[in-house]
Design a protein around this motif. Structure first.
Motif, short mmCIF file in Angstrom:
data_model
loop_
_atom_site.label_atom_id
_atom_site.label_comp_id
_atom_site.label_asym_id
_atom_site.label_seq_id
_atom_site.Cartn_x
_atom_site.Cartn_y
_atom_site.Cartn_z
N THR A 21 -19.65 -39.53 55.71
CA THR A 21 -19.14 -38.41 56.50
C THR A 21 -18.49 -37.33 55.63
O THR A 21 -18.85 -36.16 55.74
CB THR A 21 -18.15 -38.90 57.57
N LEU A 22 -17.57 -37.71 54.76
CA LEU A 22 -16.91 -36.70 53.92
C LEU A 22 -17.88 -36.13 52.88
O LEU A 22 -17.71 -35.00 52.43
CB LEU A 22 -15.69 -37.29 53.21
N GLY A 23 -18.88 -36.92 52.53
CA GLY A 23 -19.88 -36.45 51.57
C GLY A 23 -20.88 -35.48 52.17
O GLY A 23 -21.65 -34.87 51.44
N ARG A 24 -20.87 -35.36 53.49
CA ARG A 24 -21.77 -34.45 54.19
C ARG A 24 -20.98 -33.58 55.16
O ARG A 24 -21.19 -33.66 56.37
CB ARG A 24 -22.83 -35.24 54.95
N PRO A 25 -20.05 -32.78 54.66
CA PRO A 25 -19.24 -31.97 55.57
C PRO A 25 -20.13 -31.06 56.43
O PRO A 25 -21.08 -30.49 55.93
CB PRO A 25 -18.33 -31.16 54.66
N GLY A 26 -19.80 -31.00 57.70
CA GLY A 26 -20.57 -30.17 58.61
C GLY A 26 -21.73 -30.88 59.28
O GLY A 26 -22.29 -30.38 60.24
#
Length: 195
Positions: free
Chosen positions: A25-30
């Motif tokens: 999740t944090l590695g793919r913001p947005g």
């Protein structure tokens, strides 16, 4: 399958399950994803994914949006600690999704694995933090593509990434190749399905 055991990659993260969910999740913001997609990507069972996501939504690390019956979650990029959390997750659990994405569909690569100290920590073997990431690409990965993947992975992960190429026949039958027999005897983190 990822379980909720204590993390050997970071004392800042509660469990492997939490680390893998945060990496996705944090590695793919947005990017929004359903809990089922998140569970599939991470290998965390759906019940644990649901519990971890609920904790992270309650802490405002993730945000959720409902579309019909679907619950979509994504990183809360407005969280005051987002950049710091993303950096910790990127350095600990980030290599797996980043390298999986980079190797996905790469021509000539039949299989790819993370091995070495990072794979050891990911599988729960205690030890010092990994300084670099070692990757094994099985098949016929051409040199320009290998260098491009290595450079992009290093940029995203902010650490050295080493890629070792090996022919499929040698991987299947290592014979007396001490490097391959050692790699095969230690923890390996597969980077997706065969390309």
């Amino acid at each position: 399958m990822v379980n909720s055991s204590r993390s050997a990659l970071s004392v800042f993260l509660r469990s492997d399950a939490q680390g893998t969910i945060l990496a996705e999740t944090l590695g793919r913001p947005g990017e929004e994803m359903t809990l089922t997609d998140l569970a599939t990507r991470t290998g965390v069972n759906i019940a644990t994914t649901h519990r971890e996501v609920q904790r992270l939504v309650t802490a405002a690390v993730l945000v959720e949006r409902r579309v019909g019956q679907a619950r979509l979650v994504s990183a809360n990029t407005t969280h005051p600690l987002f950049t710091n959390m993303q950096a910790i997750v990127n350095q600990t659990y980030g290599p797996e999704p980043v390298l999986r994405d980079l190797f996905d569909g790469t021509p000539g690569v039949q299989q790819a694995f993370i091995y070495g100290s990072w794979a050891d920590r990911r599988r729960g073997v205690q030890g010092p933090p990994p300084q670099d990431i070692d990757v094994l690409a099985v098949g016929e990965l051409d040199l320009p593509t290998m260098l491009s993947i290595r450079q992009e992975a290093g940029r995203r992960l902010r650490r050295e990434v080493n890629i070792h190429r090996v022919a499929a026949e040698a991987w299947a039958n290592p014979g007396e190749d001490s490097f391959l027999t050692t790699v095969q005897s230690r923890p390996l983190i597969p980077l997706g399905k065969e390309a």
